[in-house]
Write a protein that holds these residues in place. Sequence first.
Motif, PDB file in Angstrom:
ATOM      1  N   GLU A 187       0.799  -1.221   0.000  1.00 50.18           N
ATOM      2  CA  GLU A 187       0.000   0.000   0.000  1.00 50.18           C
ATOM      3  C   GLU A 187       0.833   1.272   0.000  1.00 50.18           C
ATOM      4  OE1 GLU A 187      -3.282  -0.059  -0.331  1.00 50.18           O
ATOM      5  OE2 GLU A 187      -3.216  -2.261  -0.392  1.00 50.18           O
ATOM      6  N   HIS A 188       2.157   1.131   0.077  1.00 52.84           N
ATOM      7  CA  HIS A 188       3.018   2.301   0.085  1.00 52.84           C
ATOM      8  C   HIS A 188       4.097   2.149  -0.989  1.00 52.84           C
ATOM      9  CE1 HIS A 188       1.363   4.197   3.734  1.00 52.84           C
ATOM     10  NE2 HIS A 188       1.184   2.972   4.165  1.00 52.84           N
ATOM     11  N   SER A 189       4.930   3.147  -1.072  1.00 52.97           N
ATOM     12  CA  SER A 189       5.976   3.138  -2.099  1.00 52.97           C
ATOM     13  C   SER A 189       7.046   2.110  -1.775  1.00 52.97           C
ATOM     14  CB  SER A 189       6.613   4.521  -2.211  1.00 52.97           C
ATOM     15  OG  SER A 189       7.255   4.872  -0.998  1.00 52.97           O
ATOM     16  N   LEU A 190       7.869   1.817  -2.761  1.00 51.02           N
ATOM     17  CA  LEU A 190       8.958   0.844  -2.580  1.00 51.02           C
ATOM     18  C   LEU A 190       9.913   1.286  -1.479  1.00 51.02           C
ATOM     19  CD1 LEU A 190      10.433  -1.705  -3.558  1.00 51.02           C
ATOM     20  CD2 LEU A 190      11.618  -0.272  -5.238  1.00 51.02           C
ATOM     21  N   ALA A 191      10.172   2.585  -1.387  1.00 52.91           N
ATOM     22  CA  ALA A 191      11.103   3.089  -0.383  1.00 52.91           C
ATOM     23  C   ALA A 191      10.602   2.797   1.031  1.00 52.91           C
ATOM     24  CB  ALA A 191      11.302   4.594  -0.573  1.00 52.91           C
ATOM     25  N   VAL A 192       9.287   2.946   1.242  1.00 49.18           N
ATOM     26  CA  VAL A 192       8.719   2.676   2.566  1.00 49.18           C
ATOM     27  C   VAL A 192       8.894   1.204   2.934  1.00 49.18           C
ATOM     28  CG1 VAL A 192       6.597   2.641   3.931  1.00 49.18           C
ATOM     29  CG2 VAL A 192       7.068   4.558   2.402  1.00 49.18           C
ATOM     30  N   GLY A 193       8.628   0.302   1.977  1.00 50.68           N
ATOM     31  CA  GLY A 193       8.795  -1.125   2.231  1.00 50.68           C
ATOM     32  C   GLY A 193      10.230  -1.487   2.557  1.00 50.68           C
ATOM     33  N   ILE A 194      11.154  -0.901   1.819  1.00 57.29           N
ATOM     34  CA  ILE A 194      12.577  -1.197   2.054  1.00 57.29           C
ATOM     35  C   ILE A 194      13.018  -0.692   3.422  1.00 57.29           C
ATOM     36  CG2 ILE A 194      14.923  -0.684   1.287  1.00 57.29           C
ATOM     37  CD1 ILE A 194      13.889  -0.651  -1.568  1.00 57.29           C
ATOM     38  N   VAL A 195      12.633   0.530   3.756  1.00 55.99           N
ATOM     39  CA  VAL A 195      13.037   1.113   5.046  1.00 55.99           C
ATOM     40  C   VAL A 195      12.487   0.276   6.209  1.00 55.99           C
ATOM     41  CG1 VAL A 195      12.725   3.083   6.588  1.00 55.99           C
ATOM     42  CG2 VAL A 195      13.306   3.450   4.188  1.00 55.99           C
ATOM     43  N   LEU A 196      11.207  -0.097   6.141  1.00 59.44           N
ATOM     44  CA  LEU A 196      10.628  -0.881   7.226  1.00 59.44           C
ATOM     45  C   LEU A 196      11.277  -2.254   7.334  1.00 59.44           C
ATOM     46  CD1 LEU A 196       8.517  -0.991   9.448  1.00 59.44           C
ATOM     47  CD2 LEU A 196       6.885  -1.908   7.797  1.00 59.44           C
ATOM     48  N   THR A 197      11.600  -2.866   6.207  1.00 58.89           N
ATOM     49  CA  THR A 197      12.270  -4.170   6.225  1.00 58.89           C
ATOM     50  C   THR A 197      13.645  -4.064   6.867  1.00 58.89           C
ATOM     51  OG1 THR A 197      11.101  -4.828   4.209  1.00 58.89           O
ATOM     52  CG2 THR A 197      13.048  -6.103   4.822  1.00 58.89           C
ATOM     53  N   VAL A 198      14.381  -3.016   6.518  1.00 58.26           N
ATOM     54  CA  VAL A 198      15.709  -2.804   7.106  1.00 58.26           C
ATOM     55  C   VAL A 198      15.603  -2.597   8.616  1.00 58.26           C
ATOM     56  CG1 VAL A 198      17.691  -1.237   7.189  1.00 58.26           C
ATOM     57  CG2 VAL A 198      16.733  -1.918   4.989  1.00 58.26           C
ATOM     58  N   VAL A 199      14.587  -1.823   9.034  1.00 63.74           N
ATOM     59  CA  VAL A 199      14.385  -1.592  10.473  1.00 63.74           C
ATOM     60  C   VAL A 199      14.111  -2.913  11.192  1.00 63.74           C
ATOM     61  CG1 VAL A 199      12.824  -0.564  12.173  1.00 63.74           C
ATOM     62  CG2 VAL A 199      13.612   0.780  10.218  1.00 63.74           C
ATOM     63  N   TYR A 200      13.285  -3.759  10.591  1.00 61.88           N
ATOM     64  CA  TYR A 200      12.998  -5.066  11.194  1.00 61.88           C
ATOM     65  C   TYR A 200      14.254  -5.929  11.288  1.00 61.88           C
ATOM     66  CZ  TYR A 200       7.913  -4.970  11.660  1.00 61.88           C
ATOM     67  OH  TYR A 200       6.629  -4.711  12.069  1.00 61.88           O
ATOM     68  N   LEU A 201      15.056  -5.917  10.248  1.00 60.72           N
ATOM     69  CA  LEU A 201      16.289  -6.716  10.256  1.00 60.72           C
ATOM     70  C   LEU A 201      17.261  -6.232  11.329  1.00 60.72           C
ATOM     71  CD1 LEU A 201      16.927  -7.179   6.422  1.00 60.72           C
ATOM     72  CD2 LEU A 201      16.074  -8.875   8.057  1.00 60.72           C
ATOM     73  N   ILE A 202      17.251  -4.931  11.594  1.00 62.74           N
ATOM     74  CA  ILE A 202      18.118  -4.385  12.642  1.00 62.74           C
ATOM     75  C   ILE A 202      17.610  -4.784  14.026  1.00 62.74           C
ATOM     76  CG2 ILE A 202      18.924  -2.243  13.724  1.00 62.74           C
ATOM     77  CD1 ILE A 202      18.929  -0.965  10.959  1.00 62.74           C
ATOM     78  N   LEU A 203      16.282  -4.771  14.195  1.00 66.70           N
ATOM     79  CA  LEU A 203      15.700  -5.057  15.502  1.00 66.70           C
ATOM     80  C   LEU A 203      15.602  -6.552  15.804  1.00 66.70           C
ATOM     81  CD1 LEU A 203      12.757  -2.477  15.516  1.00 66.70           C
ATOM     82  CD2 LEU A 203      14.999  -2.260  16.600  1.00 66.70           C
ATOM     83  N   LEU A 204      15.593  -7.390  14.764  1.00 63.22           N
ATOM     84  CA  LEU A 204      15.389  -8.831  14.955  1.00 63.22           C
ATOM     85  C   LEU A 204      16.402  -9.483  15.891  1.00 63.22           C
ATOM     86  CD1 LEU A 204      13.737 -11.320  14.202  1.00 63.22           C
ATOM     87  CD2 LEU A 204      15.239 -11.633  12.218  1.00 63.22           C
ATOM     88  N   PRO A 205      17.713  -9.214  15.750  1.00 63.52           N
ATOM     89  CA  PRO A 205      18.678  -9.882  16.648  1.00 63.52           C
ATOM     90  C   PRO A 205      18.432  -9.592  18.123  1.00 63.52           C
ATOM     91  CG  PRO A 205      19.806  -8.894  14.781  1.00 63.52           C
ATOM     92  CD  PRO A 205      18.402  -8.397  14.739  1.00 63.52           C
ATOM     93  N   PHE A 206      17.995  -8.371  18.435  1.00 62.68           N
ATOM     94  CA  PHE A 206      17.752  -8.029  19.837  1.00 62.68           C
ATOM     95  C   PHE A 206      16.548  -8.786  20.383  1.00 62.68           C
ATOM     96  CE2 PHE A 206      19.714  -4.276  17.843  1.00 62.68           C
ATOM     97  CZ  PHE A 206      20.874  -4.200  18.612  1.00 62.68           C
TER      98      PHE A 206
END
Length: 234
Positions: A187-206
């Motif tokens: 429902e959003h632009s490609l940039a929004v999807g990429i940014v949210l995915t990167v944020v999840y990947l950063i938070l996942l290890p913690f």
Amino acid sequence: MDSHTVVPDASIVVTENSSHYENVLKGFELMALAATFLAAVQAQIMATTITNNRNEETIALSAVNSLFLAGFAFCITSALLAFLTARWLQCLTMQERSYFEYAFEAEERQRSQRLHPLGRFRDVEQGIIARPSLERCQPLSKEDENVLHTPKLIHFFFAYTLFVPMSLLVIGFLCLSIGLLVFAWTEHSLAVGIVLTVVYLILLPFSVGVFLIGQRPHTRFAVIRALAKHEGNF
């Protein structure tokens, strides 16, 4: 518990030794609060995705709403069960609380002796860790003794029902997380999807790291030592 099973009498309850009972009770009270908060967050998000006109709802948006609704249901159920478990613990008699403390301490000693037998024995002998008290214990009836030695499937189900809120809360959080990802990518632009995915990947290890600490004493002691070096300030 070699010759017969015993239940501690209510008179041996000591407040300073009731750490297992108090910790479990407070844990479920906090879990009920956390699950309620997460359910409220999901409800707030759903207010922006759910539309009254079903003809305007795309397949992707239907999938997102399904995930949010499922996560909402899991979190609400987790909050309710955590509250009921806390209430069940509060309603235990003094004798039942004594046996709760006794049983948890006995299991903890057995697990610690399997993982680190010499260190655990030394701590108990030196008084660093208290022994489960058997003073003034009341023997159980033969029927109750057999139940404790060989719990039936229904008893394991009851026990799992009391401790299932954490699993439901994790599932609810996963539904929320996946729903947000699908919503961002569809429902959003490609940039929004990429940014949210990167944020999840950063938070996942913690998020995963908390569960990977495990029960091994040397790992837990090392973590405590690391916390102490920074005095809890990171």
